[in-house]
Design a protein around this motif. Sequence first.
Motif, short mmCIF file in Angstrom:
data_model
loop_
_atom_site.label_atom_id
_atom_site.label_comp_id
_atom_site.label_asym_id
_atom_site.label_seq_id
_atom_site.Cartn_x
_atom_site.Cartn_y
_atom_site.Cartn_z
N GLU A 733 0.83 -1.21 0.00
CA GLU A 733 0.00 0.00 0.00
C GLU A 733 0.86 1.25 0.00
OE1 GLU A 733 -3.53 2.09 2.68
OE2 GLU A 733 -2.25 0.54 3.55
N LYS A 735 3.97 1.60 -1.12
CA LYS A 735 4.76 1.79 -2.34
C LYS A 735 3.94 1.65 -3.62
CE LYS A 735 9.01 0.13 -0.14
NZ LYS A 735 10.15 -0.82 -0.23
N GLY A 736 2.76 1.07 -3.54
CA GLY A 736 1.95 0.85 -4.72
C GLY A 736 2.29 -0.44 -5.43
N VAL A 781 1.50 -5.85 -7.51
CA VAL A 781 0.89 -4.53 -7.66
C VAL A 781 -0.47 -4.51 -6.95
CG1 VAL A 781 0.08 -2.79 -9.30
CG2 VAL A 781 2.05 -4.25 -9.88
N PRO A 784 -5.10 0.21 -7.64
CA PRO A 784 -5.10 1.60 -7.14
C PRO A 784 -6.43 2.03 -6.53
CG PRO A 784 -4.09 1.45 -9.32
CD PRO A 784 -4.72 0.12 -9.05
N ARG A 787 -6.98 1.28 -2.73
CA ARG A 787 -6.16 1.86 -1.66
C ARG A 787 -7.01 2.76 -0.76
NH1 ARG A 787 -0.63 3.99 -4.28
NH2 ARG A 787 -0.04 4.11 -2.08
#
Length: 797
Positions: A733, A735-736, A781, A784, A787
Amino acid sequence: MGRRKGGSAAGMGLLIVLGLIFAALSAVYRFIVENLAAITGFGTVVGLLLILWYLFSKLEGQKSSVAERPLATQQPQIQLLSQRGYVEPLVQFGSRARSAGTSGQTRWVAPTETIIVQGVSVAGGMFYLGTALSFEGREIDEYVVNPELSAKSSRPDVEGTSMPYWPSYAEVAPAARRAFLEWMSTGRRAKPYGIGHVFLYFYGLEHRVFADRDVGNVPALIAEVDQLLRVYGDNGSFHGYATHFLDLARCAAGLPLPVPEPSADTAYAAEMGTAVRLHLGRRLAQSAAILSEDALIWVLALPDVYLRTAAVRCFDKFVPLWHLRFRSRFPEGLRVATSGNIDLSYRAASGAFEVPVDGPHRDYPDVTKVKTSLEPLRQLVQECTDELDGFSRLLGRRPEARNSVQAALLLPEDLLAETVFEAVREFGQRLSEIMGGKQLASTKMDTVLRLANFELPDSGKLSPAVADQLGQVLDRLDIAIEPDRRYGGGVPQPQDQVFLFNAPGGGPVDSERPAYRSMKAQVEVAVLAAAADGEASGEEIQRVIAGIKEGVDLGGVERARLISFAITIFNSPPKQARVLKRLADRSPAERATIAKAAVAIVVGDGTVQPDEVRFLEKLHKALGLPKEQLYSELHKAVPRSDEPVAISIEQRQAGIPIPKEAPVPTPDAVVRIRIDAERLARAQRETAEVSELLANIFEEETPPPVETVAAVANASAFEGLDQSHTELVELIELKGAVPKLEFEERARAMKLLAEGALERINDWAFERFDEALLEDGDEIVMAPHLRERLSELRETA
């Protein structure tokens, strides 16, 4: 010669003029002689016509006079309509018993009468009809309706523009009289008519009460003036005269006056109002001390006291603030001494008379004759106004913010505690829902700002002033926030994590107290040390919390702030250079303690990375400590292995020395250290005790037991995932995306299989979001759009 010629010409001209005059007179004479008979007849006819016109006008005057004579001498031409429903003869002026203040030609028209004056029918009476009033040897005709005076006009002066400042019925123009009579006939409440007509009527009412002393009808006259005041009270002059009339008329009739009420709309007056004088006089007759409520009435009635904008705009806050400050300064009231009692006299608004007013007020002390200094009261007004300046300025810019939380911040604390401020109460209720009845809760700063209805900055950056305002509101709700700039923390930005916990008065601490200051520095350095290798683990935060718990000379609120502070900066580590720069001014003992704490964090996980050693070197340099001391501390902190060190395959040769001990770690070396089992067990026991810390942290300040809160470090932010899987989620989370190799190494460090951990996390995500959270590949990954959902789960947890 020249002069002789001019004289001859002038003489000739004169002779010519005289000749012409003589000729004209001769012609007139001859005309009269020749037409004498005709001229005599014409003159006779004109004379007769003039005589007839004169006789006719005299006859009309006699008819008008007869119409106004007493009924005793003629048949009634007008009838009086009684309010009782039957018709009785009209009683004209002069036929009734006269009061001491009326002349033989003037009388008071009763409310039951209807009078026709100059063709206008006036019902309701309550005025003087005649020529003049006699009072103390003087004739008064200003407010006597004289039926003989002309009131004929095609354009009545409704607005009264032709009337002087003190109007007089005897002197105003017929157009003004006509308008006055029409106003009287329409019920005397019509707004289009000018105030001059109202005053002309009012003059007669005050004469009836105070000059004629018609005590029996005073209540009806008071009611009439009170109705006039309701209609025409917006005129400042009439408002003042009518109010004065009502107060003194009640005194004259022995009627009680209404108790004055404090008001910000008190109009300027050259002297104190009668109602205030009587009220305060009656109070002083009972006690020599004036209390808060009466002191406010008094000071607002002083002619030289003016309320500034802040007090007028915020009068609903000014009044309770006045009571607080007055009772604090004069707990037993303000003792007052006067030099005499109350004497009242009534000076007519018309200026026609002035008479004394009798009543029980003569036994009351007069506050206008006070001997006690009133300067403390005037000063108190200014002080209360000054305290409301900030609140007033906010309302001047944003009137809709009167009941907002930010407005509450600008009020004195004791005033806010005294009054119920709805916005603050609602904010407290919303915070209680967020905290769920627990002692401590974690959320984002923008969430707290929205709960308080604070405007979020357009720039996205929160200013220190707004952060301080929020802290002040929380103080009044007995809730502390961390980080808190007022106690040495930074300014949390909208997306930053903050902690809220119950603490009296908002949990104030002395951020410069040595024990607190030293521990806070240790926490900052420990976080930097933990993050020196690029990541910070849950075990490291546990060790920091355990260190705070063991801190010497720390109170419960101080421990709570330090633990919250430690967690927030673990999530957002401070700038290394900024922290190191602040360490230079620490005492030698503090610097040694800080260095020791940093080394303990670095070696606590059983390994020492090159980045961690480099950080420790920078730290020792900033603290002014030698590097040799660092290496010595590392050496001491590294436990010796109980097993033999494998060097190489044994090949005994003469003269080969026994291998030396392992060297002290250098910045470029990686040292693998076997963890001492006993020490690890002790650390785990200490970590287990952290769960009890927050439950007991307020033991000093709050004796009653509270519900135990799980330790922040041990509790998973995501329900359904254990601590290890949660840490993996938080790593990605943050660092993505992370390389798969790093993910696998991190999973192994937590004694997890990478593939199994990935599957477990995605299974959990399907239960929560109906889709996978992590995507497998060369990199792991995170989706997005999920998050933000994780942030919501964290806040809920």
